[in-house]
Design a protein around this motif. Structure first.
Motif: not given
Length: 137
Positions: A43-48, A100-103, A119-122
């Motif tokens: 997985y790649t996570l992006e947190v803005t 997963i994005a919501i969690a 924003r959370v992008r998974v």
């Protein structure tokens, strides 16, 4: 106001299963992803985050601190884990990309000093990702 995004990666296994459905219904809806042994993703996570640029540092947030928060709240909890069996929020929720994005949002909300989570992008794979903008978005 400016938006700043930080990436992190983790590897995890999961399967899709709804306990209130029959085995046949789970396989009809989820297909091979219902295999209870699970399968894995990188997985790649992006947190803005959003905020104002500090006139002294030039930052919205302390980048090291943001990296440490992502490591503590997400990577150390999810990386090399079987989400269904080892991560508390997926004992009752199907660990889809969306969930997963919501969690992750819930794990991070309110924990980044001087900035607001935007924003959370998974990414489950390069061509599949989910964006979450918060409970009230």
């Amino acid at each position: 106001m400016i938006l700043l995004t930080r990436k992190a990666d983790f590897s995890a296994a999961h399967f899709y299963w709804n306990d209130s459905w029959t085995e046949a219904e789970n396989f009809r809806v989820f297909g091979k992803c219902a295999n209870r042994q699970g399968h894995g993703h990188n997985y790649t996570l992006e947190v803005t985050v959003e905020g104002e640029v500090d006139p002294v540092s030039g930052f919205v947030v302390d980048l090291k601190q943001l990296k440490d928060i992502l490591e503590q709240e997400v990577v150390s909890v999810y990386d090399h884990r079987h989400l269904n069996h080892e991560v508390p929020e997926f004992k009752t929720a199907v660990p889809t990309t969306e969930n997963i994005a919501i969690a992750i949002w819930r794990r991070l909300d309110g924990k980044v000093p001087n900035a607001k989570l935007h924003r959370v992008r998974v990414y489950e794979m390069p061509e599949l990702f989910a964006d979450f903008y918060g409970e009230g978005a």
